[in-house]
Motif scaffolding. Structure first.
Motif, PDB file in Angstrom:
ATOM      1  N   VAL A  17       7.013   3.165  10.992  1.00 27.87           N
ATOM      2  CA  VAL A  17       7.776   4.311  11.499  1.00 27.87           C
ATOM      3  C   VAL A  17       7.714   5.456  10.492  1.00 27.87           C
ATOM      4  N   ASP A  18       8.254   6.598  10.910  1.00 31.86           N
ATOM      5  CA  ASP A  18       8.332   7.793  10.059  1.00 31.86           C
ATOM      6  C   ASP A  18       6.980   8.132   9.435  1.00 31.86           C
ATOM      7  N   MET A  19       5.984   8.257  10.308  1.00 37.22           N
ATOM      8  CA  MET A  19       4.633   8.615   9.875  1.00 37.22           C
ATOM      9  C   MET A  19       4.476  10.128   9.928  1.00 37.22           C
ATOM     10  N   VAL A  20       3.970  10.732   8.848  1.00 38.41           N
ATOM     11  CA  VAL A  20       3.815  12.180   8.749  1.00 38.41           C
ATOM     12  C   VAL A  20       2.327  12.509   8.645  1.00 38.41           C
ATOM     13  N   LEU A  21       1.867  13.414   9.515  1.00 36.22           N
ATOM     14  CA  LEU A  21       0.464  13.804   9.540  1.00 36.22           C
ATOM     15  C   LEU A  21       0.337  15.308   9.647  1.00 36.22           C
ATOM     16  N   LEU A  22      -0.697  15.849   9.010  1.00 39.62           N
ATOM     17  CA  LEU A  22      -1.025  17.265   9.091  1.00 39.62           C
ATOM     18  C   LEU A  22      -2.356  17.410   9.806  1.00 39.62           C
ATOM     19  N   ASN A  23      -2.377  18.254  10.848  1.00 37.09           N
ATOM     20  CA  ASN A  23      -3.591  18.509  11.611  1.00 37.09           C
ATOM     21  C   ASN A  23      -3.971  19.977  11.497  1.00 37.09           C
ATOM     22  N   LEU A  24      -5.242  20.222  11.240  1.00 32.81           N
ATOM     23  CA  LEU A  24      -5.770  21.577  11.182  1.00 32.81           C
ATOM     24  C   LEU A  24      -6.910  21.686  12.184  1.00 32.81           C
ATOM     25  N   SER A  25      -6.893  22.772  12.963  1.00 34.51           N
ATOM     26  CA  SER A  25      -7.927  22.986  13.969  1.00 34.51           C
ATOM     27  C   SER A  25      -8.366  24.436  13.932  1.00 34.51           C
ATOM     28  N   ILE A  73      -4.935  14.577   8.318  1.00 35.72           N
ATOM     29  CA  ILE A  73      -4.616  13.959   7.034  1.00 35.72           C
ATOM     30  C   ILE A  73      -3.219  13.356   7.143  1.00 35.72           C
ATOM     31  N   GLY A  74      -3.109  12.079   6.812  1.00 37.68           N
ATOM     32  CA  GLY A  74      -1.823  11.405   6.871  1.00 37.68           C
ATOM     33  C   GLY A  74      -1.186  11.273   5.508  1.00 37.68           C
ATOM     34  N   ALA A  75       0.108  11.483   5.454  1.00 37.63           N
ATOM     35  CA  ALA A  75       0.851  11.309   4.210  1.00 37.63           C
ATOM     36  C   ALA A  75       1.039   9.825   3.922  1.00 37.63           C
ATOM     37  N   PRO A  76       1.304   9.447   2.671  1.00 37.69           N
ATOM     38  CA  PRO A  76       1.563   8.031   2.357  1.00 37.69           C
ATOM     39  C   PRO A  76       2.740   7.495   3.160  1.00 37.69           C
ATOM     40  N   SER A  77       2.748   6.192   3.360  1.00 39.68           N
ATOM     41  CA  SER A  77       3.808   5.559   4.143  1.00 39.68           C
ATOM     42  C   SER A  77       5.167   5.762   3.497  1.00 39.68           C
ATOM     43  N   ILE A  78       6.154   5.988   4.337  1.00 41.59           N
ATOM     44  CA  ILE A  78       7.529   6.129   3.854  1.00 41.59           C
ATOM     45  C   ILE A  78       8.205   4.766   3.781  1.00 41.59           C
ATOM     46  N   GLN A  79       8.000   3.920   4.789  1.00 37.40           N
ATOM     47  CA  GLN A  79       8.583   2.580   4.810  1.00 37.40           C
ATOM     48  C   GLN A  79       7.604   1.570   4.210  1.00 37.40           C
ATOM     49  N   ASP A  80       8.136   0.565   3.547  1.00 39.00           N
ATOM     50  CA  ASP A  80       7.321  -0.485   2.938  1.00 39.00           C
ATOM     51  C   ASP A  80       7.478  -1.767   3.756  1.00 39.00           C
ATOM     52  N   TYR A  81       6.348  -2.353   4.171  1.00 39.84           N
ATOM     53  CA  TYR A  81       6.379  -3.567   4.982  1.00 39.84           C
ATOM     54  C   TYR A  81       5.770  -4.764   4.242  1.00 39.84           C
ATOM     55  N   ASP A  82       5.625  -4.636   2.925  1.00 35.50           N
ATOM     56  CA  ASP A  82       5.072  -5.714   2.101  1.00 35.50           C
ATOM     57  C   ASP A  82       3.674  -6.123   2.553  1.00 35.50           C
ATOM     58  N   ASN A  83       2.902  -5.171   3.049  1.00 34.95           N
ATOM     59  CA  ASN A  83       1.519  -5.453   3.408  1.00 34.95           C
ATOM     60  C   ASN A  83       0.641  -5.398   2.165  1.00 34.95           C
ATOM     61  N   LYS A  84      -0.454  -6.165   2.184  1.00 35.61           N
ATOM     62  CA  LYS A  84      -1.327  -6.241   1.011  1.00 35.61           C
ATOM     63  C   LYS A  84      -1.971  -4.902   0.688  1.00 35.61           C
ATOM     64  N   ASP A  87      -4.896   3.482  10.281  1.00 33.72           N
ATOM     65  CA  ASP A  87      -4.278   2.198   9.957  1.00 33.72           C
ATOM     66  C   ASP A  87      -2.778   2.257  10.235  1.00 33.72           C
ATOM     67  N   VAL A  88      -2.227   1.120  10.604  1.00 31.08           N
ATOM     68  CA  VAL A  88      -0.788   1.012  10.847  1.00 31.08           C
ATOM     69  C   VAL A  88      -0.290  -0.286  10.214  1.00 31.08           C
ATOM     70  N   ASN A  89       0.664  -0.192   9.326  1.00 27.50           N
ATOM     71  CA  ASN A  89       1.262  -1.373   8.724  1.00 27.50           C
ATOM     72  C   ASN A  89       2.370  -1.914   9.619  1.00 27.50           C
ATOM     73  N   GLY A  90       2.778  -3.148   9.325  1.00 29.74           N
ATOM     74  CA  GLY A  90       3.857  -3.720  10.110  1.00 29.74           C
ATOM     75  C   GLY A  90       4.142  -5.157   9.750  1.00 29.74           C
ATOM     76  N   GLN A  91       5.137  -5.718  10.456  1.00 28.61           N
ATOM     77  CA  GLN A  91       5.571  -7.091  10.251  1.00 28.61           C
ATOM     78  C   GLN A  91       5.610  -7.831  11.579  1.00 28.61           C
ATOM     79  N   ARG A  92       5.546  -9.148  11.468  1.00 30.73           N
ATOM     80  CA  ARG A  92       5.657 -10.024  12.640  1.00 30.73           C
ATOM     81  C   ARG A  92       6.671 -11.115  12.309  1.00 30.73           C
ATOM     82  N   ILE A  93       7.724 -11.194  13.123  1.00 30.37           N
ATOM     83  CA  ILE A  93       8.783 -12.183  12.914  1.00 30.37           C
ATOM     84  C   ILE A  93       8.877 -13.029  14.174  1.00 30.37           C
TER      85      ILE A  93
END
Length: 842
Positions: A812-820, A261-272, A303-309
């Motif tokens: 960046v700064d992606m937070v995930l919880l894994n249970l096994s 389970i991934g937590a919501p994004s910490i950084q905002d990249y202005d993705n739709k 999914d991975v958000n990001g920018q292209r410059i």
């Protein structure tokens, strides 16, 4: 006739002599049994050993019967998987019984009087864990992250905690010889050409695609074979990565359930759209008697958000066109898969295995870019200036179904023959939409294009291998392999007519393609050991026939490109033991990197607003020669190794650019000459204390490209290095932390360079329920606004023609919880098949 008679007579005499000898042996055995049977066979001691806390059987517990007079051992055994034991080799007398297992308090029966003919059943005997002994076991039981064998390095996957809960890519990226870039592409010693094997089975597949589907929790070891022997397929200029799953030898059921389970994004990249990161997988293995059943399924959304410059300019005569850009560059990945394997072992000499694997997966790349200062100029004077918005979505899908059948037979003299058959059907393809719109008024449509393709693939692999009985010189292995690939492609490119609103075919970008490739290969190899030497020498012979049929949709003219070769692939490995803790190693291997259909299709495919991509139907395979030598030194619970290597690549394939028009570059895959790498790989493992562990690996090499493209010389060279390191600390037996870092320096290409790449990660792990439940909190691509993490700049240029530079800035700064959760972890024996052909084209 007389010759045959004399042979038969000799055989008849020999049989008579053997018959007489057999009677004498049997008579002697009978007399011995008659004399000693009354003394020994009459006394039996049996029982069952159990864990007092978990009420579970203890396997390999030590059971010893000792003389009371002098404490000498009279008889001994170890407990079976169900905890049962039996002693029979005892004379009448007085003894004491000692039962023990590491980490438990021993059990002692101080006086045991045995008489002839006695049968004693002790029933259930329980042992209780000893906390002090368990702590000592943890200290003395420290195992190396890396094991060095004759032809490979073996890495324990559990030592790389940042990958747990993810995929195989998350594990492999931590190995010393492996590096990863911003696109998630793995390379070994700077080369992306390596072959994946699963439990020893070769898979002709694209590494990043196949590894991205395999759950990390199902992996036990990762083996890196940089100089493979002739026994293996010669494909892959960087060698082989073999992944092994957990294996057990006892009857029972193994179940493992994993969730992410991934937590919501910490950084905002202005993705739709906001990214989604979650998934689950399970593995079930049941073994009973002659049958072994494995079943697994997985779902992953990553999914991975990001920018292209970016910034691009092209030169045509005295006119320079420039089009800087900035916008969204994100990925949506989704995959479903199911696997099933059943193995039947009727006896110790025969084994049958049947497997199926199927799945659906897709990877959507969004590149919605604003070209905010697009202009052309002559001698610095602008001819025009405009802005536009490029809406671009590329969907890449792969639906597949695989089936395999394997059989092996072991002869009485220990020789072995095995055969394997694999069939694969894969449907590759996916559309790309490219719309150039007005900006800021996006209702204005300048250009609307759509290209798609359907690529059905059929692949067959059949091979047979024979392994001789041991000889004074070692074991001789031989084999034959047949492979057939039929890959078709229907490429359709359409452009919207702004006057009629209808989409019309663009013939020069549309085509039908069919690639067929047939390979016959055979090998011979000798592997052995003499005194302090371990060695392996082999030769593989291969014939390949390749045909590429192209049909232009505009004029339906067929073009046929053929290519075939016969080539020898020699290999050799040697290891010398200087002492118990020091080894010297050396190896040579010849390899080949085959070209894929995608890289040979000469019809352009639209990638996005500024880029077309196409292949070369005359593209030649890369041929590789590799030499390496190294030293391995263990000192206590610490280890260090160093390997120097030289790799030469003929017909080097690189992606190069040309100018298609004033605002579009054309990417082409081409043979640009030769590549050469001279480098050193080092690894260090330290255990400063029972709770603290450090593992670090690095790779430094000098890379040179020499050749030409489009009648222009290429001569680039640079030093390249990568560092993968992690350090872990156990705060308690059930709670630990690990910090890791992956760093890759700048690298050259035929027309430019790729910048450095950095990825630090932190993982906290807590176990519950006697290690059956594992929870890990991952902080991936640590940045905190301070580091240039998970971003990479790619630049290419050609003097007086073009310059392009693009910076990919990913999340960046992606937070995930894994249970096994694992039931019966020691009994895992999951064996699944994987793709042979289709993954390479994905």
């Amino acid at each position: 006739m007389s010759i045959i008679y004399r042979k038969n007579a000799g055989i008849e005499n020999l049989l008579c002599e053997m018959n007489s000898l057999l009677r004498n042996v049997l008579l002697t055995c009978f007399l011995q049994l008659a004399l000693f049977f009354p003394i020994f066979a009459q006394i039996t001691i049996q029982g069952t050993l159990m864990d007092a806390n978990e009420d579970s059987p203890i396997e390999y517990g030590s059971v010893g019967l000792y003389e009371r007079s002098d404490s000498s051992l009279v008889a001994g055994t170890v407990t079976a998987p169900d905890g049962r034991f039996e002693l029979t080799d005892a004379k009448p007398g007085t003894y004491y019984l000692l039962i023990q297992f590491m980490g438990y308090d021993p059990y002692v029966m101080e006086e045991l009087a045995l008489s002839r003919g006695q049968s004693l059943d002790l029933g259930t005997i329980t042992l209780s864990p000893n906390e002090q002994l368990l702590e000592m076991v943890e200290v003395s039981g420290t195992r190396f992250t890396t094991m060095h064998q004759l032809d490979r390095q073996v890495f324990e996957s559990s030592e790389f905690r940042s990958g747990q809960g993810g995929t195989a890519i998350d594990l492999i990226r931590n190995l010393p010889s492996v590096s990863i870039d911003a696109a998630g592409e793995l390379s070994v010693r700077g080369s992306t050409g390596f072959v994946i094997m699963l439990n020893g089975k070769p898979l002709q597949s694209d590494p990043s695609s196949i590894l991205g589907q395999l759950p990390a929790n199902a992996i036990k070891n990762i083996e890196v074979v940089t100089a493979p022997s002739a026994k293996y397929d010669p494909e892959g200029k960087a060698g082989i990565i073999n992944i092994t799953t957990e294996k057990g030898a006892t009857d029972g059921t193994f179940i493992q359930l994993n969730t992410r389970i991934g937590a919501p994004s910490i950084q905002d990249y202005d993705n739709k759209e906001k990214p989604h990161r979650y998934g689950a997988d399970f593995t079930l293995n049941h073994r009973k008697g002659d049958w072994d059943l494995s079943l697994g399924a997985s779902y992953l959304r990553n999914d991975v958000n990001g920018q292209r410059i970016g910034d691009v300019y092209t030169v045509s005569g005295d006119t320079t066109t420039r089009f800087p850009s900035e916008g969204e560059r994100g990925f949506d990945e989704e995959a479903y898969s199911g696997r099933f394997t059943v193995a039947y072992t009727p006896d110790a000499n025969n084994e049958f295995s049947l497997g199926f694997y199927g799945g659906i997966r897709s990877k959507d790349r969004t590149a919605d870019i604003v070209y905010f200062d697009n202009h052309a100029s002559i001698n610095g004077e602008r001819l025009y200036t405009m802005q536009y918005y490029n809406e671009n979505l590329r969907i890449r899908r792969s639906d597949f179904a695989l089936g395999s059948f394997d059989y092996s037979h072991t002869f009485e003299n220990e020789s072995r023959i095995s055969s394997s058959f694999l069939y694969e059907y894969t449907m590759l393809g996916g559309p790309t939409t490219n719309r150039n719109l007005g900006f800021p008024n996006t209702d204005l449509i300048y250009q609307d294009e759509y290209n798609t393709n359907d690529n059905p693939l059929h692949g067959i692999r059949w091979q047979v291998d024979y392994e001789s009985k041991p000889t004074p010189w070692g074991i001789i292995e031989t084999g034959y392999q047949f492979r057939n690939l039929d890959h078709q492609g229907d490429f359709v490119y359409e452009r919207r007519n702004n006057e009629t609103g209808e989409f019309e075919l663009v013939p020069e970008f549309s085509s039908n393609v069919e690639l067929t490739r047939v390979i016959h290969s055979g090998y011979g190899q000798l592997t052995g050991q003499k005194n302090k030497w371990d060695y392996s020498i082999g030769l593989r012979m291969e014939y390949m026939d390749r045909e590429l049929l192209l049909q232009d949709k505009s004029n339906t003219v067929d073009s046929l490109y053929t290519y075939d070769f016969f080539l020898l692939y020699p290999s050799a490995s040697v290891q010398y033991k200087l002492g118990e803790d020091t080894r010297l190693k050396g190896a040579y291997s010849r390899r080949v990197e085959r070209t894929t259909t995608f890289k040979m299709n000469p019809f352009p495919e639209r990638e996005h607003s500024e880029t077309l991509e196409q292949g070369d139907p005359t593209l030649l395979p890369e041929f590789i020669d590799l030499v390496e030598t190294g030293l391995v030194r263990d000192f206590g619970e610490n280890s260090v190794y160093a390997t120097a290597y030289y790799r030469h690549v003929k017909n080097l394939v690189n992606r190069v650019n040309t100018v298609y028009n004033d605002t579009i570059l054309n990417r082409i895959y081409s043979n640009v000459g030769t590549g050469r790498s001279i480098g050193m790989e080092v690894g260090l493992e330290l255990n400063p204390s029972s709770k603290w562990k450090l593992f670090a690996g690095g790779n430094l090499y000098r890379y040179r490209i020499r050749g030409s493209f489009d009648d222009r010389p290429i001569n680039n060279a640079a030093w390249v290095y990568s560092i993968n390191a992690n350090t872990s600390y156990d705060f308690s037996p059930t709670f630990s932390a690990q910090w890791s870092i992956n760093y890759l320096s700048d690298r050259i290409t035929a027309q430019g360079e790729d910048s450095r790449f950095l990825s630090p990660n932190l993982v906290l792990t807590k176990t519950f329920m006697n290690d059956r439940l594992n929870a890990s909190l991952q902080w991936l691509n640590m940045d905190m606004g301070l580091l240039p993490t998970n971003e990479q700049r790619i630049s290419t240029w050609r003097e007086n023609e073009f310059y392009t530079t693009t910076n990919y800035v990913l999340e960046v700064d992606m937070v995930l919880l894994n249970l096994s959760y694992t039931l019966n972890p020691s009994r895992d024996k999951s064996r699944f098949i994987k793709s042979e052909f289709g993954e390479k084209e994905f």
